[in-house]
Design a protein around this motif. Structure first.
Motif: not given
Lengths: 369, 308
Positions: A250-251, A309-330, A332-334
């Motif tokens: 769509r994007g 996810m449990p809180k500590p894991l949630q904090v950890l996800t901020y260090a995963v660049p794929a997190r931002y990219f997954v959200s960007i791709v989704k 733009i697509f949807l």
């Protein structure tokens, strides 16, 4: 920084990749294969629930109830049983996921307008499917009740639900775009993780560090070919999503490619960084897999919602660049998001890419030990 | 203090790996245009020294200069003015000969207008004009070494460091390789070369012998022979070497057969020659003129290690 030197390294890497069948397969065949395998295999949609029926009543009422299950599209009747012991064996063997047991007095009780229980057994070992199946079953029986009573109960609260972005609620629509992000982070990091380790193993690094080449020139020269490969892979993956998996984009494709480039740069730098610290190809490949695949698969929000996810894991996800990219791709697509809507994620990707490149550059010492 | 005619100068250079002392406080000085040989058995510390000089390895202590630049703080400037050929073959096997040359041309920033000429030069010294499109991995070792040397001098460095350049190469190729080194030196390049082949030492202008991380002797090949070989070696052409050897050894003289001649080690040639002549004529062996010859560097090295 000497453009001439960067060019020499880039050219050399291109030639080497071009002559290495293994690298070529990994660069071009593996992303396509992963996308096909995962794209078809991972589906969270529940339909075609294998069902067995034990109808002791054999009345027109019971047959109508069964046909409602069969015709709604979510259940397939695998067998009609005439023995309640067969229910056990069918569920135990995994031959059936659900069993419907209609007792002998089902229609009699219905006509007498008293409670008429039927027994439904679900395989709870797959809790996700079982939960969804439960919802279907309740809806079907509710509808059947209403029809049988002849009057519709008037509800006080009438929830009218509309689903945005993925109106058909097809899981493929959000899995495939997320999958592009996961595959890209794994492949490019894996490819580059080998490049500097290979030079150490073959002894060519000793020659290189005896020359005036700068570490930044070396890293950049090695990044460029894999960047080009990564970009081709991205385009192929986008094309497959749209044309093979029927996921509508769509994007803006330009925005998608621009942000993919930033993500690629970061992932490539990460691969180089691994290559620098490991100095051996086997170790580098393992580190790249563990360092990219696991976080991208589990902590990016691709498969599992980060908010659950449990809180500590949630904090950890901020260090995963794929997190931002997954959200960007989704997005733009949807959602057809524009840059202003995903600006924060994009900025974080830029910061990540630059930081990893700089760390890699510092780590690459032009010394033997 | 940088003198203009000094290519390499180091003081008390030391490098340890854990508790192992690879290079133990060595000091040396190489003048411009010299062929300086660094001789010693495997594991003596040759490669470690050369790597420190090229800025590839940090010394544990000590310091010095190469091409006028400090080895501790200016290693990147050193890399501009040197060529280095490591012990292990270090060109790209999966590139063709020409692609390797092009790559290093780019890395050394050889000016565009000089590239064709340099490439031509390297192809002709390595004798690879006809094979330039072949993959490097298919070359015999001797050609690989010459190509590696070529790639190390693409940028016309003032000092050339060669770490065991001829190891594993057949004698003919070794001779050709040394001819190349002479050509380089003839054009004013300083050559610092390590080897464990004692017979190659005579090709060098000056030598340092290194043993267990320490320099045990330094000088020209002739110098080393004179200073460190206290005994004389005599060469005696004889008609029946085996019988001659037996009769001399019966008299307590250390001898060895070299073709149709004997080599005899004695403390003093002047007094021993008449004695040998007497022994041989008593045994009825016809001998030619007895001459004092130069001991080989191998003899010198063995003598030095035994005394240290």
């Amino acid at each position: 920084m000497s453009i001439l030197r960067v060019k020499a390294i880039t050219k050399k890497e291109f030639i080497q990749v071009g002559r290495d069948t293994f690298s070529l397969l990994m660069a071009f065949l593996m992303p396509v294969m992963l996308l096909v395998i995962f794209g078809y295999a991972i589906t969270l949609d529940v339909n075609k629930i294998r069902t067995v029926v034990y109808d002791q009543d054999k009345s027109s009422e019971s047959r109508e109830l069964i046909s409602r299950f069969r015709d709604c599209g979510y259940f397939t009747v695998e067998a009609y049983l005439d023995n309640h012991l067969d229910i056990d064996s069918n569920l135990d063997s995994g031959n059936a996921f659900a069993a419907i047991w209609i007792p002998r007095d089902f229609s009699k009780k219905l006509q007498a307008r008293i409670d008429s229980p039927i027994q439904i057994i679900l395989d709870g070992s797959d809790s996700n499917t079982a939960t969804i199946a439960q919802g279907y079953i309740l809806a079907i029986t509710e509808e059947y009740n209403a029809k049988f009573r002849g009057v519709r109960a008037v509800p006080l609260v009438d929830a009218r639900i509309r689903v945005w972005y993925n109106t058909e609620l097809k899981s493929r629509n959000f899995i495939v775009p997320g999958l592009i992000a996961v595959i890209m982070s794994v492949i490019v990091a894996l490819l580059t993780s080998l490049t500097i380790a290979r030079e150490w193993e073959r002894g060519t690094m000793e020659q290189l560090i005896s020359t005036p080449v700068k570490t930044s020139e070396l890293i950049l020269g090695k990044l460029i070919p894999y960047f080009v490969i990564g970009l081709i892979d991205t385009l192929v993956a986008i094309g497959m999503s749209v044309f093979l998996f029927d996921v509508a984009l769509r994007g803006s494709i330009v925005l998608l490619i621009a942000l993919s480039s930033i993500f690629l740069f970061g992932s490539l730098s990460f691969g180089i960084f691994i290559s620098i610290i490991s100095k051996s190809q086997v170790l580098a490949a393992q580190m790249a897999m563990i360092g990219t695949f696991l976080p991208a698969f589990l902590l990016s929000g691709f498969m599992f919602a980060i908010s659950n996810m449990p809180k500590p894991l949630q904090v950890l996800t901020y260090a995963v660049p794929a997190r931002y990219f997954v959200s960007i791709v989704k997005s733009i697509f949807l959602k057809g998001s524009t840059l202003t809507m995903i600006g924060v994620e994009a900025l974080l990707l830029v910061i990540y890419a630059v930081a990893v490149f700089m760390i890699a550059n510092r780590k690459l010492a032009k010394r033997i030990m | 203090m940088i003198e203009n005619d000094i290519a390499v100068q180091v003081r008390d250079l030391r490098r340890t790996f854990g508790s192992f002392v690879a290079v133990d406080n060595i000091s040396l000085r190489v003048e411009k245009g010299e062929i300086f040989g660094f001789l010693g058995p495997n594991g003596a510390g040759k490669s470690t020294t050369i790597r420190m000089l090229c800025g590839l390895l940090k010394p544990t202590s000590g310091g010095g200069s190469v091409a006028g630049f400090d080895i501790l703080s200016e290693s990147e400037s050193i890399k501009q003015s040197i060529g280095y050929m490591s012990q292990r073959f270090s060109l790209y096997d999966d590139l063709t000969i020409e692609e390797n040359i092009n790559f290093f041309s780019g890395i050394y920033n050889v000016p565009r207008q000089k590239r064709a000429e340099r490439k031509d030069f390297i192809l002709s010294i390595s004798g690879l004009h006809e094979r330039k499109e072949e993959l490097t991995k298919n070359l015999p070792t001797g050609f690989k070494q010459r190509l590696a040397l070529g790639c190390a001098v693409l940028h016309d460095p003032s000092i050339l460091f060669l770490d065991e350049p001829t190891s594993g190469v057949d004698p003919m190729s070794r001779r050709n390789f040394w001819k190349l080194i002479y050509d380089m030196a003839g054009r004013g390049t300083t050559v610092f070369v390590t080897t464990h082949y004692m017979d190659e030492a005579d090709y060098c202008g000056r030598l340092a012998l290194i043993y267990r991380g320490k320099i045990v002797a330094e000088g020209t090949p002739a110098d080393l022979r004179l200073r460190f070989m206290k005994q004389d070696v005599l060469e005696i052409p004889v008609d029946r070497p085996v019988e001659a050897l037996e009769s001399l050894e019966k008299e307590g003289l250390e001898s060895a057969i070299f073709g149709s001649a004997l080599h005899v080690v004695v403390d003093d040639a002047a007094t021993e020659i008449p004695r040998i002549e007497r022994i041989l004529s008593a045994a009825n062996i016809r001998a030619g003129k007895i001459e004092k010859i130069l001991p080989s560097l191998e003899d010198v090295f063995v003598a030095l290690i035994e005394s240290s």
